[in-house]
Design a protein around this motif. Structure first.
Motif, PDB file in Angstrom:
ATOM      1  N   ASP A 127      34.808  -2.226  34.957  1.00  0.00           N
ATOM      2  CA  ASP A 127      34.980  -2.471  33.521  1.00  0.00           C
ATOM      3  C   ASP A 127      33.661  -2.678  32.774  1.00  0.00           C
ATOM      4  O   ASP A 127      33.485  -2.177  31.672  1.00  0.00           O
ATOM      5  CB  ASP A 127      35.871  -3.695  33.288  1.00  0.00           C
ATOM      6  CG  ASP A 127      37.301  -3.485  33.749  1.00  0.00           C
ATOM      7  OD1 ASP A 127      37.690  -2.319  34.010  1.00  0.00           O
ATOM      8  OD2 ASP A 127      38.041  -4.487  33.868  1.00  0.00           O
ATOM      9  N   GLU A 128      32.732  -3.421  33.371  1.00  0.00           N
ATOM     10  CA  GLU A 128      31.501  -3.794  32.670  1.00  0.00           C
ATOM     11  C   GLU A 128      30.302  -2.907  33.003  1.00  0.00           C
ATOM     12  O   GLU A 128      29.421  -2.733  32.168  1.00  0.00           O
ATOM     13  CB  GLU A 128      31.162  -5.254  32.972  1.00  0.00           C
ATOM     14  CG  GLU A 128      32.239  -6.214  32.472  1.00  0.00           C
ATOM     15  CD  GLU A 128      32.011  -7.647  32.939  1.00  0.00           C
ATOM     16  OE1 GLU A 128      30.884  -7.973  33.364  1.00  0.00           O
ATOM     17  OE2 GLU A 128      32.974  -8.439  32.879  1.00  0.00           O
ATOM     18  N   ASP A 129      30.274  -2.360  34.236  1.00  0.00           N
ATOM     19  CA  ASP A 129      29.117  -1.575  34.664  1.00  0.00           C
ATOM     20  C   ASP A 129      29.406  -0.075  34.689  1.00  0.00           C
ATOM     21  O   ASP A 129      28.494   0.718  34.901  1.00  0.00           O
ATOM     22  CB  ASP A 129      28.657  -2.003  36.063  1.00  0.00           C
ATOM     23  CG  ASP A 129      28.361  -3.493  36.159  1.00  0.00           C
ATOM     24  OD1 ASP A 129      28.044  -4.109  35.125  1.00  0.00           O
ATOM     25  OD2 ASP A 129      28.443  -4.037  37.276  1.00  0.00           O
ATOM     26  N   GLY A 130      30.672   0.294  34.531  1.00  0.00           N
ATOM     27  CA  GLY A 130      31.041   1.704  34.583  1.00  0.00           C
ATOM     28  C   GLY A 130      31.033   2.301  35.970  1.00  0.00           C
ATOM     29  O   GLY A 130      30.930   3.525  36.143  1.00  0.00           O
ATOM     30  N   ALA A 131      31.151   1.467  36.992  1.00  0.00           N
ATOM     31  CA  ALA A 131      31.132   1.955  38.376  1.00  0.00           C
ATOM     32  C   ALA A 131      32.309   2.883  38.644  1.00  0.00           C
ATOM     33  O   ALA A 131      33.430   2.639  38.190  1.00  0.00           O
ATOM     34  CB  ALA A 131      31.163   0.788  39.353  1.00  0.00           C
ATOM     35  N   GLN A 132      32.024   3.935  39.396  1.00  0.00           N
ATOM     36  CA  GLN A 132      33.063   4.876  39.810  1.00  0.00           C
ATOM     37  C   GLN A 132      33.251   4.882  41.318  1.00  0.00           C
ATOM     38  O   GLN A 132      34.160   5.531  41.828  1.00  0.00           O
ATOM     39  CB  GLN A 132      32.720   6.271  39.311  1.00  0.00           C
ATOM     40  CG  GLN A 132      32.731   6.359  37.800  1.00  0.00           C
ATOM     41  CD  GLN A 132      32.346   7.733  37.302  1.00  0.00           C
ATOM     42  OE1 GLN A 132      32.081   8.656  38.060  1.00  0.00           O
ATOM     43  NE2 GLN A 132      32.302   7.877  35.990  1.00  0.00           N
ATOM     44  N   VAL A 133      32.378   4.190  42.039  1.00  0.00           N
ATOM     45  CA  VAL A 133      32.502   4.025  43.483  1.00  0.00           C
ATOM     46  C   VAL A 133      31.908   2.668  43.847  1.00  0.00           C
ATOM     47  O   VAL A 133      30.930   2.226  43.247  1.00  0.00           O
ATOM     48  CB  VAL A 133      31.811   5.178  44.269  1.00  0.00           C
ATOM     49  CG1 VAL A 133      30.328   5.233  43.965  1.00  0.00           C
ATOM     50  CG2 VAL A 133      32.073   5.071  45.765  1.00  0.00           C
ATOM     51  N   GLU A 134      32.515   2.010  44.816  1.00  0.00           N
ATOM     52  CA  GLU A 134      32.089   0.685  45.256  1.00  0.00           C
ATOM     53  C   GLU A 134      31.591   0.776  46.695  1.00  0.00           C
ATOM     54  O   GLU A 134      32.150   1.509  47.502  1.00  0.00           O
ATOM     55  CB  GLU A 134      33.268  -0.299  45.210  1.00  0.00           C
ATOM     56  CG  GLU A 134      34.012  -0.336  43.894  1.00  0.00           C
ATOM     57  CD  GLU A 134      33.258  -1.038  42.782  1.00  0.00           C
ATOM     58  OE1 GLU A 134      32.482  -1.968  43.078  1.00  0.00           O
ATOM     59  OE2 GLU A 134      33.453  -0.659  41.615  1.00  0.00           O
ATOM     60  N   LEU A 135      30.542   0.023  47.001  1.00  0.00           N
ATOM     61  CA  LEU A 135      29.997  -0.044  48.350  1.00  0.00           C
ATOM     62  C   LEU A 135      30.048  -1.486  48.825  1.00  0.00           C
ATOM     63  O   LEU A 135      29.488  -2.375  48.175  1.00  0.00           O
ATOM     64  CB  LEU A 135      28.552   0.469  48.368  1.00  0.00           C
ATOM     65  CG  LEU A 135      27.789   0.336  49.680  1.00  0.00           C
ATOM     66  CD1 LEU A 135      28.478   1.103  50.814  1.00  0.00           C
ATOM     67  CD2 LEU A 135      26.350   0.806  49.499  1.00  0.00           C
ATOM     68  N   LEU A 136      30.723  -1.731  49.945  1.00  0.00           N
ATOM     69  CA  LEU A 136      30.826  -3.077  50.498  1.00  0.00           C
ATOM     70  C   LEU A 136      29.551  -3.392  51.271  1.00  0.00           C
ATOM     71  O   LEU A 136      29.212  -2.713  52.242  1.00  0.00           O
ATOM     72  CB  LEU A 136      32.045  -3.189  51.411  1.00  0.00           C
ATOM     73  CG  LEU A 136      33.388  -2.930  50.739  1.00  0.00           C
ATOM     74  CD1 LEU A 136      34.528  -3.080  51.747  1.00  0.00           C
ATOM     75  CD2 LEU A 136      33.596  -3.854  49.551  1.00  0.00           C
ATOM     76  N   ALA A 137      28.846  -4.439  50.845  1.00  0.00           N
ATOM     77  CA  ALA A 137      27.508  -4.736  51.348  1.00  0.00           C
ATOM     78  C   ALA A 137      27.492  -5.939  52.274  1.00  0.00           C
ATOM     79  O   ALA A 137      26.778  -6.906  52.033  1.00  0.00           O
ATOM     80  CB  ALA A 137      26.561  -4.957  50.174  1.00  0.00           C
ATOM     81  N   SER A 138      28.281  -5.882  53.319  1.00  0.00           N
ATOM     82  CA  SER A 138      28.247  -6.931  54.327  1.00  0.00           C
ATOM     83  C   SER A 138      29.022  -6.463  55.543  1.00  0.00           C
ATOM     84  O   SER A 138      30.109  -5.882  55.403  1.00  0.00           O
ATOM     85  CB  SER A 138      28.885  -8.224  53.801  1.00  0.00           C
ATOM     86  OG  SER A 138      28.996  -9.177  54.835  1.00  0.00           O
ATOM     87  N   GLY A 139      28.450  -6.728  56.713  1.00  0.00           N
ATOM     88  CA  GLY A 139      29.183  -6.441  57.941  1.00  0.00           C
ATOM     89  C   GLY A 139      30.483  -7.223  57.996  1.00  0.00           C
ATOM     90  O   GLY A 139      31.453  -6.791  58.613  1.00  0.00           O
ATOM     91  N   GLY A 140      30.519  -8.370  57.326  1.00  0.00           N
ATOM     92  CA  GLY A 140      31.737  -9.176  57.276  1.00  0.00           C
ATOM     93  C   GLY A 140      32.872  -8.508  56.520  1.00  0.00           C
ATOM     94  O   GLY A 140      34.027  -8.891  56.664  1.00  0.00           O
TER      95      GLY A 140
END
Length: 165
Positions: A113-126
């Motif tokens: 909504d705020e950054d206009g992201a179209q893909v997300e990357l999970l940044a933790s082995g957890g």
């Protein structure tokens, strides 16, 4: 990281995957061994950028934000990349309880909504293994950095040589 690789440097591995999103000692590890060494940050950013340059990286806790921003620049993720912290610890992320999930989805929603992201990357082995369900619920592609690194490592090996340990 280097000590762990040295302890396992027997010649029986066709690749190493560093599952810490910070890609700690990645270049030093690559200099040490004669097989591919894949960092999950580098692989994850590459996989996410293949989907869209409008990338958001979702990390666990706010103190990780400056380091992740440096990695965005190191791997040329571009001006379109943003980073958000869900406000959860790595252990809580791995447990994937309802509060953790709520916080992750909130960070994903805000990045869209705020950054206009179209893909997300999970940044933790957890967060490994959570991409499919988060993607389904959020309605946006979600890349698991650890999975991206494993796929990259497997693609660099001979088909008969793939063995995950």
């Amino acid at each position: 990281v280097l000590r762990l690789i040295a302890e396992r440097e027997t010649g029986k591995y066709d690749a190493y995957v560093l599952a810490c999103f910070d890609d700690l000692a990645l270049n030093a590890a690559r200099r040490r061994v004669n097989v591919p060494v894949i960092g999950c940050c580098e692989a994850g950013i590459g996989a996410a950028l293949a989907v869209s340059p409008a990338l958001a990286i979702i990390t666990t806790f706010p103190s990780a934000l400056p380091g992740v921003r440096l990695l965005i620049h190191r791997y040329n993720a571009g001006q379109g990349a943003s980073v958000r912290a869900a406000g959860v610890g790595v252990e809580d992320a791995a447990r994937a309880g309802p509060e953790t999930r709520r916080r992750l989805l909130h960070a994903i929603k805000n990045s869209v909504d705020e950054d206009g992201a179209q893909v997300e990357l999970l940044a933790s082995g957890g967060l490994a293994g959570q991409a499919p369900s988060l993607s389904a619920e959020a309605g946006v592609p979600v890349v698991d950095a650890v999975e991206a690194a494993l796929v990259m490592a497997a693609s660099s090996c001979q088909p008969h040589a793939i063995k995950l340990t």
